[in-house]
Each structure stands twice: as structure tokens, then as C-alpha cells.
Design an enzyme around this catalytic site. Structure first.
Site, mmCIF file in Angstrom:
data_model
loop_
_atom_site.group_PDB
_atom_site.id
_atom_site.type_symbol
_atom_site.label_atom_id
_atom_site.label_comp_id
_atom_site.label_asym_id
_atom_site.label_seq_id
_atom_site.Cartn_x
_atom_site.Cartn_y
_atom_site.Cartn_z
ATOM 1 C CE LYS A 1 -1.726 2.881 2.798
ATOM 2 N NZ LYS A 1 -1.704 4.062 1.904
ATOM 3 N N GLY B 1 6.723 5.261 8.215
ATOM 4 C CA GLY B 1 5.876 6.447 8.256
ATOM 5 C C GLY B 1 5.994 7.119 9.610
ATOM 6 C CB SER B 2 3.906 9.700 11.156
ATOM 7 O OG SER B 2 2.656 9.032 11.183
ATOM 8 C CB THR B 3 6.084 8.344 15.874
ATOM 9 O OG1 THR B 3 7.445 8.327 15.416
ATOM 10 C CG2 THR B 3 5.997 7.668 17.229
ATOM 11 C CB VAL C 1 0.498 6.097 11.091
ATOM 12 C CG1 VAL C 1 -0.048 4.856 10.406
ATOM 13 C CG2 VAL C 1 -0.309 7.321 10.663
ATOM 14 N N GLY C 2 2.428 4.660 13.283
ATOM 15 C CA GLY C 2 3.117 3.458 13.774
ATOM 16 C C GLY C 2 2.519 2.946 15.077
ATOM 17 C CD GLU D 1 13.084 1.030 9.731
ATOM 18 O OE1 GLU D 1 13.605 2.035 10.242
ATOM 19 O OE2 GLU D 1 13.599 -0.094 9.765
ATOM 20 C CB CYS E 1 12.908 9.357 8.785
ATOM 21 S SG CYS E 1 14.016 8.352 7.764
ATOM 22 C CD GLU F 1 9.383 13.410 11.812
ATOM 23 O OE1 GLU F 1 8.213 12.992 11.907
ATOM 24 O OE2 GLU F 1 10.302 12.753 11.285
HETATM 25 P P1 NAD Z 1 2.231 8.711 7.567
HETATM 26 O O1 NAD Z 1 2.401 7.950 8.825
HETATM 27 O O2 NAD Z 1 1.232 9.782 7.510
HETATM 28 O O3 NAD Z 1 1.851 7.691 6.382
HETATM 29 C C1 NAD Z 1 2.669 6.570 6.104
HETATM 30 C C2 NAD Z 1 1.807 5.513 5.444
HETATM 31 O O4 NAD Z 1 0.847 5.053 6.395
HETATM 32 C C3 NAD Z 1 1.024 6.011 4.242
HETATM 33 O O5 NAD Z 1 0.976 4.996 3.266
HETATM 34 C C4 NAD Z 1 -0.351 6.250 4.819
HETATM 35 O O6 NAD Z 1 -1.378 6.156 3.868
HETATM 36 C C5 NAD Z 1 -0.438 5.110 5.807
HETATM 37 N N1 NAD Z 1 -1.442 5.290 6.867
HETATM 38 C C6 NAD Z 1 -1.902 6.452 7.399
HETATM 39 N N2 NAD Z 1 -2.826 6.183 8.358
HETATM 40 C C7 NAD Z 1 -2.936 4.830 8.418
HETATM 41 C C8 NAD Z 1 -3.727 3.937 9.203
HETATM 42 N N3 NAD Z 1 -4.586 4.383 10.119
HETATM 43 N N4 NAD Z 1 -3.573 2.612 8.997
HETATM 44 C C9 NAD Z 1 -2.715 2.146 8.075
HETATM 45 N N5 NAD Z 1 -1.936 2.939 7.295
HETATM 46 C C10 NAD Z 1 -2.054 4.260 7.476
HETATM 47 O O7 NAD Z 1 3.692 9.218 7.163
HETATM 48 P P2 NAD Z 1 4.095 10.122 5.925
HETATM 49 O O8 NAD Z 1 3.575 11.485 6.159
HETATM 50 O O9 NAD Z 1 3.777 9.436 4.645
HETATM 51 O O10 NAD Z 1 5.681 10.103 6.048
HETATM 52 C C11 NAD Z 1 6.381 10.957 6.886
HETATM 53 C C12 NAD Z 1 6.735 10.275 8.190
HETATM 54 O O11 NAD Z 1 7.427 9.059 7.923
HETATM 55 C C13 NAD Z 1 7.691 11.108 9.018
HETATM 56 O O12 NAD Z 1 7.340 11.007 10.379
HETATM 57 C C14 NAD Z 1 9.040 10.442 8.762
HETATM 58 O O13 NAD Z 1 9.990 10.667 9.776
HETATM 59 C C15 NAD Z 1 8.645 9.014 8.646
HETATM 60 N N6 NAD Z 1 9.625 8.253 7.892
HETATM 61 C C16 NAD Z 1 10.404 7.354 8.562
HETATM 62 C C17 NAD Z 1 11.395 6.654 7.878
HETATM 63 C C18 NAD Z 1 12.296 5.663 8.583
HETATM 64 O O14 NAD Z 1 12.940 4.881 7.893
HETATM 65 N N7 NAD Z 1 12.370 5.672 9.900
HETATM 66 C C19 NAD Z 1 11.576 6.872 6.513
HETATM 67 C C20 NAD Z 1 10.753 7.788 5.874
HETATM 68 C C21 NAD Z 1 9.779 8.474 6.573
#
Ligand code: NAD
Length: 490
Positions: free
Chosen positions: A183, A236-238, A240-241, A258, A292, A386
Site C-alpha cells: 500500500k 511512516g510517522s510515529t 500511525v506506527g 520505521e 526521517c 518533528e
Molecule cells: P504517515 O504515517 O502519515 O503515512 C505513512 C503511510 O501510512 C502512508 O501509506 C499512509 O497512507 C499510511 N497510513 C496512514 N494512516 C494509516 C492507518 N490508520 N492505517 C494504516 N496505514 C495508514 O507518514 P508520511 O507522512 O507518509 O511520512 C512521513 C513520516 O514518515 C515522518 O514522520 C518520517 O519521519 C517518517 N519516515 C520514517 C522513515 C524511517 O525509515 N524511519 C523513513 C521515511 C519516513
């Protein structure tokens, strides 16, 4: 909107890729994918329904035995062919990355060359999924471990390095013998779907890779709860993680995370000042700070603080901002103009609490000027949150111990850097920094396909890359063989 409403003035109309077939979503829904610089519609992307997500899982589930049992040489050949396809389609992929994600030319080219390397590294790991022999207590008993594919793995990818980070998940999962459901981010679905077309061209069997853009909550909920999906790998973001971790707890799903960072870049008094300025500038302004690992907290020992601030602000002001297609542009647009409000608020709050704005603090559309705040203190939002933009804080440290204290004063723990010519001090700090990655005399932004990339604290769970991915994406099984008969207690 309905797919029937789609007009023609867009560059891409993307379908889902399920079981080797390109198809519209079963509910005929499409979403607008915008060009971050212009705000115009770049693409219409078909949106997966719940049924499409289930179909993708089913396709990956059915394909898993066939893929797992393919000869190693066949898997390697497909991964190497995929690397060749990426290289051959460089211009097309570069334009998608620039127009869909606002990456500047150089960053788009970096993602592409990284993926070529990555796919070759993954091909080289196909025959490296090894176990070990174990000495057993029982006489005549032989013990061993084997690593086996998990089956179906799902990946959820972010927008900021949309090609590289999604490809990393796919390539290692396939190399370890798994099938995959991807996804991509809603902001960068087209490049996610390009990954499907790359593997299609490379001859990957149907069902082994499925790509399904769609409403994130619904897609995420199905991927996290379907028992056929053995692992979810998220970047992605902490925020959503954490949501996914809660779902993983409920479903006992294997999960790697991550996540975000607030990465410390420590500069000690003996560092080469000009080199430190260049490294810090790359560390924070690469991809407009939407990284990130961005150097979002520059911690400078008192002796260099003033001269660093002067030179660093001058460097930040000199960086060309504008059209990402222009190879001389350093700072392109943020993913959406709305992100500027987050950065404006960090600037406003910091200045109100006594920080000095050395440059930037303004934007035109989605183009945010490189911004430097000095004398940042813990009560300011920008100290801990962040920003995910071209803004950094310069923080004064009394000495190296104070620098370490400030560096660890965060809930995050992804990357970090130490600039000093005193290697003994550098290693001492490296061992005590609470971070998954430490770079001595380099900036915080670094990644290679074979390294164990990842963070600690709120930045991550698990590691991604090379052997670390192969371990995360396989099941370890213990097998014993008894030679002759052993005795039992009764
Ligand atoms: P995000 O968390 O908003 O989205 C990441 C993914 O999660 C997207 O595909 C999004 O559609 C999906 N998502 C959102 N809500 C969800 C849910 N409820 N259930 C399942 N999936 C969901 O992050 P972003 O804005 O796309 O990316 C930026 C963030 O990612 C920053 O915090 C950045 O630091 C982090 N990031 C971390 C790394 C790493 O390797 N540690 C690398 C790149 C980005």
C-alpha cells in the site's frame, strides 16, 4: 469521485495491480493525486475497496508456494532483471518522482540509482538465507536451525522517498521467498504502482506482488487483521506506527516500524567548521527536510556556536529554492502547502519563547525557505516535535557531555552524527547516543541497501536492509535429528 468523472488533463490514470492484472477498483473509485509544486491534479488513482484488498491478499496467498519453491537462480534473475528495468526506465521514473512527490532532480536520481543497487543486493541475498548447526545436550542428537519464508508480507510506505522505501520492502521480501501486498502513500501512489510494472516487465509471476492504493485506515485494518498476512512492514510517522502497533498487539502480527526522528547533529569545538556547515546543510535541506534522518537539531559546543550560526545561516540563504525539474534547484516544494502551517507554528512558538530566527520563516506556496532558529530551548515545540520541513534548530552545548545530554533529550532515536577530530571522544559518544545509527564526521542522512537501518525509542522497532531484512522476513525453525535411540524418563 467516480472514475467516470475523470477528465483528460492529467498525466496518469492508474489502476490497481492485483494477481498480475491491472484493474480499476471494484467500486470504481479514484482519488486525485496532486503535483506538490503546482497543486494541479497530476494523476487519478484507482482506489482499492475492501474486496480489492482481500483479493490482493488472496492472490499473494495463492502465489506463495510457487514463489517460495522457485529455483534460487530464477528468483535472482527476476531481481536482477528488475534492476535493469529500473535503469532502463530512469527518465520516466525520475519524472514521476519529481512531479508526484516534489523531489528535486538530484534526489529523484538518487532514489533510482539506489533502487538499482538495492535490487542487485537483494538478488545476492537469495542464497544467503542460512541457519546454523547447534550442539545438543542429548548424545547422538543433531540440531540445526533453518530460516523459512513467512508467506504473505504487507508493506505500508510513506511519501518522502516513495520509490526507494517501498522498493526496499518489496525487494528483500521477495528475495527471502515471500509474496507481497504493497500500500503506497496516498500522495505517491503512481510511483508505488510503477514498482508493480517494473516487476511485471521483469517477469515476476502473477500474484507475487500486488499494489493497492486505497483509503489508508480501511486498507491498514484489513492487512493488520487478515491471518494470511504474516507480517506488516511499515515506514511512516510515529503517530500511525503506534496505531498499527496496537492493532498488531490485538492480532499478534509481526510488525517492523520505521518511524519519525528528531536527529541530533553534534559539532564539537575541534571540528572543521566549514565541513560541519556543509554537512549540516545537506543533513537538513536534502529533500526540503522531509527525511526521517534530517539533522533537525544541530547541537554546537559553545566555542564554535557563534561562528557556526553565522556561516550556517549564510549557507542556508544561498540555497536555490524552486522548480524541482531544474537540476540546480536544491530546495523544492513540500508535499503539500498545508505542511507550511506546521513549520510556521514551530517558528512562531520558538520566536515567542526567545529563539532567534536567523533566516527563512516564510514560504511561497509549497516552497518553504530554508530556515534556521538559534538558541532553541526545551520548552519550544520545535525542540521536540518533528517539523518535516527545511527548518532546523541550533542549540548551544556547554561541552561534549552537555551535547550528549541534549542529544538524548528526545523521545526519538533514529539517526545521529558527531563532528570532531577526537576519535576517542567520537566513539565514546557514539556508544552512548540513544540512536539506531551514528555517523562520525558525516551528516545524519545516510542509507545503503545492505546496512541495518532503523531506530530506537519512538523511532522504530526492528531493522530494514540486507541481512537484517532477511532475518525480519523469515521464520526461524529449530530441527533436531536423533541418531539411534535416546532414553526417556518414563
Ligand atoms: P504517515 O504515517 O502519515 O503515512 C505513512 C503511510 O501510512 C502512508 O501509506 C499512509 O497512507 C499510511 N497510513 C496512514 N494512516 C494509516 C492507518 N490508520 N492505517 C494504516 N496505514 C495508514 O507518514 P508520511 O507522512 O507518509 O511520512 C512521513 C513520516 O514518515 C515522518 O514522520 C518520517 O519521519 C517518517 N519516515 C520514517 C522513515 C524511517 O525509515 N524511519 C523513513 C521515511 C519516513
Amino acid at each position: 469521485m467516480s472514475a467516470n468523472d475523470i477528465k483528460t488533463a492529467v498525466k496518469e490514470i492508474s489502476s490497481l495491480f492485483v494477481d498480475g492484472v491491472w484493474r480499476p477498483g471494484s467500486e470504481q473509485q479514484a482519488s486525485e493525486d496532486l503535483n506538490p509544486l503546482t497543486g494541479e491534479v497530476y494523476a487519478f488513482v484507482a482506489q482499492a475497496s475492501a474486496q480489492d484488498v482481500k483479493d490482493a491478499i488472496e492472490a499473494a496467498y495463492r502465489a506463495r508456494e510457487g514463489w517460495r519453491n522457485k529455483l534460487a537462480s530464477e528468483k535472482e534473475a527476476i531481481l536482477i532483471k528488475a534492476a535493469d528495468v529500473v535503469a532502463a526506465r530512469t527518465d520516466e521514473l525520475r519524472d514521476v518522482i519529481i512531479e508526484e512527490s516534489g523531489s528535486v532532480f538530484g534526489k529523484a536520481m538518487f532514489e533510482i540509482s539506489y533502487c538499482v543497487d538495492l535490487l542487485r543486493v537483494a538478488a545476492g541475498l537469495v542464497r544467503q538465507v542460512t541457519g546454523e548447526t547447534l550442539p545438543m545436550t542429548m548424545p547422538g542428537q543433531l540440531g540445526m536451525t533453518v530460516r523459512q519464508p513467512l508467506g504473505v508480507i504487507a508493506g505500508i510506505a510513506p511519501f518522502n522517498a516513495p520509490f526507494l522505501l517501498a522498493m526496499k520492502k518489496v525487494a528483500f521480501a521477495l528475495a527471502a521467498g515471500n509474496t507481497f501486498v504493497l500500500k503506497p502513500s496516498e500522495y505517491t501512489s503512481v510511483i508505488g504502482l510503477k514498482i508493480a510494472s517494473i516487476f511485471e516487465e521483469a517477469g515476476l509471476p502473477a500474484g507475487v506482488l500486488n499494489v493497492i492504493p486505497g483509503p489508508s485506515e480501511m486498507v491498514g485494518e484489513i492487512l493488520m487483521s487478515d491471518p494470511r498476512v504474516k507480517m506488516v512492514t511499515f515506514t511512516g510517522s510515529t503517530r500511525v506506527g503506534r496505531l498499527l502497533a496496537a492493532q498488531a498487539g490485538k492480532n499478534l502480527k509481526r510488525l517492523t516500524l520505521e518511524m519519525g526522528g528528531k536527529n541530533p547533529f553534534i559539532i564539537l569545538n575541534d571540528a572543521d567548521l566549514d565541513y560541519a556547515v556543509d554537512a549540516a546543510a545537506f543533513g537538513i535541506y536534502f529533500h526540503q527536510g522531509q527525511v526521517c534522518m534530517a539533522s533537525s537539531r544541530i547541537i554546537v559546543e559553545a566555542g564554535l556556536f557563534d561562528s557556526f550560526c553565522t556561516k550556517f545561516a549564510a549557507k542556508a540563504k544561498s540555497l536555490k529554492t524552486g522548480d524541482p525539474h531544474d537540476p540546480s534547484t536544491i530546495v523544492g516544494p513540500l508535499i503539500r502547502e498545508s505542511q507550511c502551517a506546521v513549520i510556521n507554528e514551530h517558528v512562531r512558538d520558538a520566536v515567542a519563547k526567545g529563539a532567534k530566527l536567523l533566516c527563512g520563516g516564510k514560504h511561497e506556496g509549497a516552497l518553504y525557505a530554508p530556515t534556521v532558529l538559534a538558541e532553541v530551548t526545551p520548552e519550544m515545540k520545535v525542540y521536540g516535535e518533528e517539523s518535516f520541513g527545511p527548518i532546523t534548530s541550533v542549540i548551544r552545548a556547554a561541552d561534549s557531555e552537555d551535547a550528549l545530554r541534549i542529544a538524548n533529550d528526545t523521545s526519538y532515536g533514529l539517526s545521529s552524527a558527531v563532528m570532531t577530530n577526537d576519535l576517542q571522544k567520537a566513539f565514546d559518544l557514539a556508544l552512548r547516543l540513544e540512536a539506531g545509527m551514528v555517523h562520525i564526521n558525516n551528516c545524519t542522512v545516510a542509507d545503503e541497501p545492505h546496512v541495518p537501518f532503523g531506530g530506537v525509542k519512538s523511532s522504530g522497532v526492528g531493522r530494514e536492509g540486507g541481512h537484517a531484512s532477511m532475518d525480519e522476513m523469515t521464520e526461524l525453525k529449530w530441527i533436531t535429528t536423533q541418531l539411534g535411540k535416546r532414553g526417556f524418563p518414563f
